[in-house]
Design a protein around this motif. Structure first.
Motif, PDB file in Angstrom:
ATOM      1  N   VAL A   3       0.848  -1.190   0.000  1.00 50.84           N
ATOM      2  CA  VAL A   3       0.000   0.000   0.000  1.00 50.84           C
ATOM      3  C   VAL A   3       0.885   1.241   0.000  1.00 50.84           C
ATOM      4  O   VAL A   3       1.801   1.366   0.817  1.00 50.84           O
ATOM      5  N   LEU A   4       0.624   2.166  -0.923  1.00 51.68           N
ATOM      6  CA  LEU A   4       1.388   3.403  -1.000  1.00 51.68           C
ATOM      7  C   LEU A   4       0.777   4.495  -0.142  1.00 51.68           C
ATOM      8  O   LEU A   4       1.459   5.181   0.603  1.00 51.68           O
ATOM      9  N   TRP A   5      -0.558   4.657  -0.244  1.00 49.11           N
ATOM     10  CA  TRP A   5      -1.279   5.718   0.461  1.00 49.11           C
ATOM     11  C   TRP A   5      -1.608   5.225   1.866  1.00 49.11           C
ATOM     12  O   TRP A   5      -2.292   4.222   2.035  1.00 49.11           O
ATOM     13  N   THR A   6      -1.144   5.902   2.900  1.00 43.68           N
ATOM     14  CA  THR A   6      -1.269   5.386   4.261  1.00 43.68           C
ATOM     15  C   THR A   6      -2.504   5.839   5.045  1.00 43.68           C
ATOM     16  O   THR A   6      -2.965   5.098   5.912  1.00 43.68           O
ATOM     17  N   PRO A   7      -3.079   7.046   4.833  1.00 42.79           N
ATOM     18  CA  PRO A   7      -4.281   7.411   5.594  1.00 42.79           C
ATOM     19  C   PRO A   7      -5.439   6.462   5.326  1.00 42.79           C
ATOM     20  O   PRO A   7      -5.510   5.823   4.269  1.00 42.79           O
ATOM     21  N   SER A   8      -6.363   6.386   6.277  1.00 44.07           N
ATOM     22  CA  SER A   8      -7.495   5.473   6.129  1.00 44.07           C
ATOM     23  C   SER A   8      -8.475   5.927   5.063  1.00 44.07           C
ATOM     24  O   SER A   8      -9.176   5.101   4.468  1.00 44.07           O
ATOM     25  N   GLU A   9      -8.544   7.240   4.816  1.00 38.22           N
ATOM     26  CA  GLU A   9      -9.431   7.761   3.783  1.00 38.22           C
ATOM     27  C   GLU A   9      -8.618   8.320   2.625  1.00 38.22           C
ATOM     28  O   GLU A   9      -7.500   8.809   2.802  1.00 38.22           O
ATOM     29  N   LYS A  10      -9.196   8.291   1.445  1.00 41.48           N
ATOM     30  CA  LYS A  10      -8.495   8.714   0.235  1.00 41.48           C
ATOM     31  C   LYS A  10      -8.188  10.210   0.252  1.00 41.48           C
ATOM     32  O   LYS A  10      -8.853  10.981   0.941  1.00 41.48           O
ATOM     33  N   LEU A  11      -7.192  10.593  -0.518  1.00 42.37           N
ATOM     34  CA  LEU A  11      -6.918  12.014  -0.760  1.00 42.37           C
ATOM     35  C   LEU A  11      -8.142  12.626  -1.434  1.00 42.37           C
ATOM     36  O   LEU A  11      -8.709  12.045  -2.363  1.00 42.37           O
ATOM     37  N   LEU A  12      -8.557  13.795  -0.960  1.00 40.38           N
ATOM     38  CA  LEU A  12      -9.735  14.458  -1.509  1.00 40.38           C
ATOM     39  C   LEU A  12      -9.287  15.629  -2.375  1.00 40.38           C
ATOM     40  O   LEU A  12      -8.744  16.623  -1.866  1.00 40.38           O
ATOM     41  N   THR A  19      -7.869  15.868 -15.834  1.00 37.27           N
ATOM     42  CA  THR A  19      -6.417  15.853 -16.019  1.00 37.27           C
ATOM     43  C   THR A  19      -5.698  15.705 -14.690  1.00 37.27           C
ATOM     44  O   THR A  19      -4.781  14.878 -14.544  1.00 37.27           O
ATOM     45  N   ARG A  20      -6.085  16.479 -13.686  1.00 34.84           N
ATOM     46  CA  ARG A  20      -5.432  16.386 -12.378  1.00 34.84           C
ATOM     47  C   ARG A  20      -5.711  15.031 -11.729  1.00 34.84           C
ATOM     48  O   ARG A  20      -4.816  14.427 -11.130  1.00 34.84           O
ATOM     49  N   LEU A  24      -2.843  12.110 -10.577  1.00 35.93           N
ATOM     50  CA  LEU A  24      -2.763  11.556  -9.229  1.00 35.93           C
ATOM     51  C   LEU A  24      -2.916  10.042  -9.229  1.00 35.93           C
ATOM     52  O   LEU A  24      -2.164   9.327  -8.548  1.00 35.93           O
ATOM     53  N   VAL A  25      -3.873   9.555  -9.981  1.00 31.42           N
ATOM     54  CA  VAL A  25      -4.104   8.104 -10.054  1.00 31.42           C
ATOM     55  C   VAL A  25      -2.916   7.406 -10.701  1.00 31.42           C
ATOM     56  O   VAL A  25      -2.489   6.330 -10.267  1.00 31.42           O
ATOM     57  N   SER A  26      -2.333   8.038 -11.729  1.00 31.95           N
ATOM     58  CA  SER A  26      -1.168   7.463 -12.395  1.00 31.95           C
ATOM     59  C   SER A  26       0.021   7.351 -11.443  1.00 31.95           C
ATOM     60  O   SER A  26       0.888   6.484 -11.609  1.00 31.95           O
ATOM     61  N   ALA A  27       0.070   8.240 -10.449  1.00 33.59           N
ATOM     62  CA  ALA A  27       1.132   8.194  -9.449  1.00 33.59           C
ATOM     63  C   ALA A  27       0.820   7.216  -8.327  1.00 33.59           C
ATOM     64  O   ALA A  27       1.593   7.109  -7.361  1.00 33.59           O
ATOM     65  N   GLY A  28      -0.280   6.497  -8.445  1.00 35.93           N
ATOM     66  CA  GLY A  28      -0.623   5.463  -7.477  1.00 35.93           C
ATOM     67  C   GLY A  28      -1.352   5.947  -6.245  1.00 35.93           C
ATOM     68  O   GLY A  28      -1.458   5.211  -5.258  1.00 35.93           O
ATOM     69  N   VAL A  31      -7.641   8.472  -4.614  1.00 36.07           N
ATOM     70  CA  VAL A  31      -8.191   9.820  -4.743  1.00 36.07           C
ATOM     71  C   VAL A  31      -9.706   9.803  -4.920  1.00 36.07           C
ATOM     72  O   VAL A  31     -10.257   8.941  -5.615  1.00 36.07           O
ATOM     73  N   GLU A  32     -10.354  10.755  -4.289  1.00 30.43           N
ATOM     74  CA  GLU A  32     -11.748  11.097  -4.569  1.00 30.43           C
ATOM     75  C   GLU A  32     -11.786  12.577  -4.944  1.00 30.43           C
ATOM     76  O   GLU A  32     -10.864  13.323  -4.598  1.00 30.43           O
ATOM     77  N   THR A  33     -12.829  12.988  -5.620  1.00 29.73           N
ATOM     78  CA  THR A  33     -12.930  14.383  -6.051  1.00 29.73           C
ATOM     79  C   THR A  33     -14.206  15.042  -5.522  1.00 29.73           C
ATOM     80  O   THR A  33     -15.218  14.373  -5.306  1.00 29.73           O
ATOM     81  N   GLN A  34     -14.104  16.349  -5.347  1.00 37.17           N
ATOM     82  CA  GLN A  34     -15.273  17.146  -4.979  1.00 37.17           C
ATOM     83  C   GLN A  34     -15.035  18.576  -5.453  1.00 37.17           C
ATOM     84  O   GLN A  34     -13.968  19.140  -5.223  1.00 37.17           O
TER      85      GLN A  34
END
Length: 205
Positions: A3-12, A19-20, A24-28, A31-34
């Motif tokens: 696992v690369l991303w350590t927080p329990s919830e995704k980057l928002l 494009t952005r 982010l997803v390509s860097a593994g 992510v969620e968006t709002q």
């Protein structure tokens, strides 16, 4: 599985930019968006009144986006990002229609311009990391016919770009030289972002 991303919830991501999100997803990253839902032109007007230069304006817009979403989700790591195009002291915006895109490309043709991209990470309604980078682009001289052909080839996607071009597509044909990181040109300083996330303990690598 590692696992690369350590927080329990995704980057928002405080944006609906495809494009952005793709960067982010390509860097593994997870992510969620709002949508931030801020009035960008009002923020810009206030920033101009304060005398902020174009790089600082990009930073202010990125911060306001991050804070707006962070206040709604104080427990999340929120990323705001923005980009400002500066040409000979003028700030240009996304064109409203094809005619505006044509006029903007004609103004940029044969000139150098700068893309200032900035990001801000916020937690609990507070900005905890801010970063920015710039790229310099030189557009080749273009006839009206060449601009029209480009607009025909690129289609309505040009209206989603601050410079009326997308360098990752047909827009590459418009340029003589590009100086800067690719992610900066796409509107998200990825390397400074990853460094900031590591400082916050959000990445295992």
């Amino acid at each position: 599985m590692p696992v690369l991303w350590t927080p329990s919830e995704k980057l928002l991501l405080a944006s609906t930019s495809v494009t952005r999100l793709t960067l982010l997803v390509s860097a593994g990253l997870s992510v969620e968006t709002q949508a931030a839902g801020i009035d960008e032109r009002a923020v810009e007007a206030a920033s101009v009144h304060e005398g902020l230069d174009p790089p600082s304006l990009a930073g202010r817009l990125a911060m306001e986006k991050a804070l707006a979403v962070s206040r709604r989700h104080p427990e999340r790591v929120v990323l705001g990002a923005d980009q400002v195009l500066e040409c000979e002291g003028r700030v240009l915006h996304k064109p409203a229609d094809r005619a505006a895109a044509h006029a903007q490309l004609k103004a940029l043709a044969g000139r150098r311009h700068v893309l200032h991209s900035a990001g801000c990470l916020a937690i609990g309604g507070t900005a905890v990391e801010r970063f920015a980078t710039s790229a310099v682009l030189t557009m080749r001289p273009l006839t009206d016919a060449a601009i029209d052909l480009y607009l025909d080839l690129a289609g309505p996607d040009v209206l989603r770009s601050v410079g009326a071009y997308q360098l990752e597509g047909f827009g590459i044909h418009l340029f003589e030289a590009v100086e800067g990181d690719h992610s900066t040109i796409l509107g998200l300083p990825l390397l400074p972002l990853l460094a900031a996330l590591r400082r916050l303990g959000c990445l295992a690598l």
